[in-house]
Enzyme design. Sequence first.
Site, short mmCIF file in Angstrom:
data_model
loop_
_atom_site.label_atom_id
_atom_site.label_comp_id
_atom_site.label_asym_id
_atom_site.label_seq_id
_atom_site.Cartn_x
_atom_site.Cartn_y
_atom_site.Cartn_z
N ASP A 199 -7.08 -1.61 8.44
CA ASP A 199 -7.22 -0.78 9.66
C ASP A 199 -5.90 -0.73 10.43
O ASP A 199 -5.48 0.32 10.92
CB ASP A 199 -8.30 -1.37 10.59
N ASN A 235 -6.66 -3.34 1.19
CA ASN A 235 -7.92 -3.90 1.74
C ASN A 235 -8.33 -5.15 0.98
O ASN A 235 -8.69 -6.17 1.59
CB ASN A 235 -9.05 -2.87 1.61
N ASP A 271 -1.98 10.74 1.79
CA ASP A 271 -2.93 9.70 1.41
C ASP A 271 -2.17 8.39 1.18
O ASP A 271 -1.11 8.37 0.54
CB ASP A 271 -3.66 10.13 0.13
N GLU A 319 -8.54 7.05 4.32
CA GLU A 319 -7.11 6.73 4.36
C GLU A 319 -6.31 7.99 4.11
O GLU A 319 -5.25 7.96 3.50
CB GLU A 319 -6.74 5.62 3.36
N HIS A 341 -10.02 -5.94 5.30
CA HIS A 341 -10.31 -4.63 5.88
C HIS A 341 -9.61 -4.44 7.24
O HIS A 341 -9.11 -3.36 7.55
CB HIS A 341 -11.83 -4.50 6.06
N1 LIG Z 1 -9.46 -0.64 6.15
C1 LIG Z 1 -10.02 0.55 5.95
N2 LIG Z 1 -10.21 0.99 4.69
C2 LIG Z 1 -10.74 2.19 4.49
C3 LIG Z 1 -11.12 3.01 5.56
N3 LIG Z 1 -11.62 4.16 5.03
C4 LIG Z 1 -11.56 4.05 3.68
N4 LIG Z 1 -11.02 2.87 3.35
C5 LIG Z 1 -10.75 2.34 2.02
O1 LIG Z 1 -9.67 3.05 1.41
C6 LIG Z 1 -9.77 2.84 0.02
C7 LIG Z 1 -9.41 4.09 -0.68
O2 LIG Z 1 -9.36 3.78 -2.00
P1 LIG Z 1 -9.18 4.83 -3.14
O3 LIG Z 1 -9.77 6.14 -2.75
O4 LIG Z 1 -9.72 4.21 -4.41
O5 LIG Z 1 -7.67 5.05 -3.28
P2 LIG Z 1 -6.44 4.11 -3.17
O6 LIG Z 1 -6.76 2.67 -3.37
O7 LIG Z 1 -5.75 4.40 -1.87
O8 LIG Z 1 -5.57 4.58 -4.33
P3 LIG Z 1 -4.75 5.93 -4.41
O9 LIG Z 1 -5.19 6.83 -3.34
O10 LIG Z 1 -5.09 6.43 -5.78
O11 LIG Z 1 -3.33 5.53 -4.26
C8 LIG Z 1 -11.19 2.33 -0.23
O12 LIG Z 1 -11.13 0.99 -0.60
C9 LIG Z 1 -11.91 2.50 1.08
O13 LIG Z 1 -12.86 1.47 1.31
C10 LIG Z 1 -10.92 2.51 6.86
O14 LIG Z 1 -11.22 3.15 7.85
N5 LIG Z 1 -10.36 1.29 7.02
#
Ligand SMILES: Nc1nc2c(ncn2[C@@H]2O[C@H](COP(=O)(O)OP(=O)(O)OP(=O)(O)O)[C@@H](O)[C@H]2O)c(=O)[nH]1
Length: 357
Positions: A256, A247, A239, A282, A252
Amino acid sequence: MESKPTTPADAAQIQAALTDPRRLAAVRDTGLLDTPPEEVFDRLTRLAAKLTGAPVTFVSLLDADRDFYKSAYGLGTTRQLSGRTFCHYPLVSGQALILEDVTQLPVFRDVPTVKSLGIRAYAGIPLRTESGEVLGSFCAVDFKPKQWTEQDVEIISELAHSAMREIRLRMALKDASALNQQLQAQIQKVDALNRALSEMATTDALTGVANRRAFDHSLQLELAIVERRGTPLSLLMLDVDHFKRINDTYGHEAGDKVLVAIAQLLGGCARVIDVVARVGGEEFAVILPNTDAGGAHEVAERMRSAVARSNWLGQPTTVSIGAATLHDKEDAASLYARADAALYAAKTAGRDRVAMA
Ligand SMILES: Nc1nc2c(ncn2[C@@H]2O[C@H](COP(=O)(O)OP(=O)(O)OP(=O)(O)O)[C@@H](O)[C@H]2O)c(=O)[nH]1
């Protein structure tokens, strides 16, 4: 026997028939214009000469401005003639034209081939397609007056029929091969579409690695292999750390791009038999066939440090990784849950690290 058309066609009628677009298309469709002599047609003209006693026999195809002889017996090297010919009259009438002595008939004595070739007697049967277009004629000529017998005319008609059957066969073969080509092209298109569809069904559109569906399928497959061979199997869950921040800070689209770059990096760290998949926003998973816990840790560490060394955004991106190695009789869901729990442990322990289940 002789057939004297009461009112033979005039120049305008002949010109109209010669240049009729449907007829011309049919003539060109035969694919025979300007092709070399062929035995299958030559046999027919030879036979016509032998059976009727006419010194010259030919199969003429009437193009807009010339008569082309697909086969000509007794005409030397002549393969085509332009200007008025006797074959133009059966073209317009659609009927056989049988002339015993053309010099006795006012219209026909002026046909140029009377002088140029010395033609005195003519017997021509139109070559007609099923849809009624006259392509040309099967002809016999003599340089002296000739009383064509009923049998002569029957023989020429039969041979005209054979020539026409051969022409029809050629056209059918040409159509079949064109249809076949079209069919092949369609099949190729469908194949390409199928390939694209199956790729779409198994590939993650953003990163190009396996999607969740393909991951599930591969994991089941690997479990079946383990059951048969008893080889070890490990799973990594990975992860991106603080991805929300990436983001929020860079947008965004930049997020990506990071996902795409990470997918590429993971692929570069894996063997061909390993399956790298994007299983969440992610979140990535990597199936490591034939890999025990030690090997899994090594690969996970390699992946973690490769990402940590990256500098896509002007600052390092990091990932947390949970690794689990399959227990005896364990199923896919349990393995996945243990790897996921290890990932959670790596996160809570401070991120940018590998935790083993
Ligand atoms: N750019 C982009 N962002 C994505 C995609 N799928 C999910 N996200 C973003 O990934 C982020 C995941 O955030 P969280 O689950 O809060 O976790 P994190 O910020 O990575 O924090 P930790 O995992 O705790 O380190 C969210 O802001 C989602 O909007 C994608 O396909 N593209």
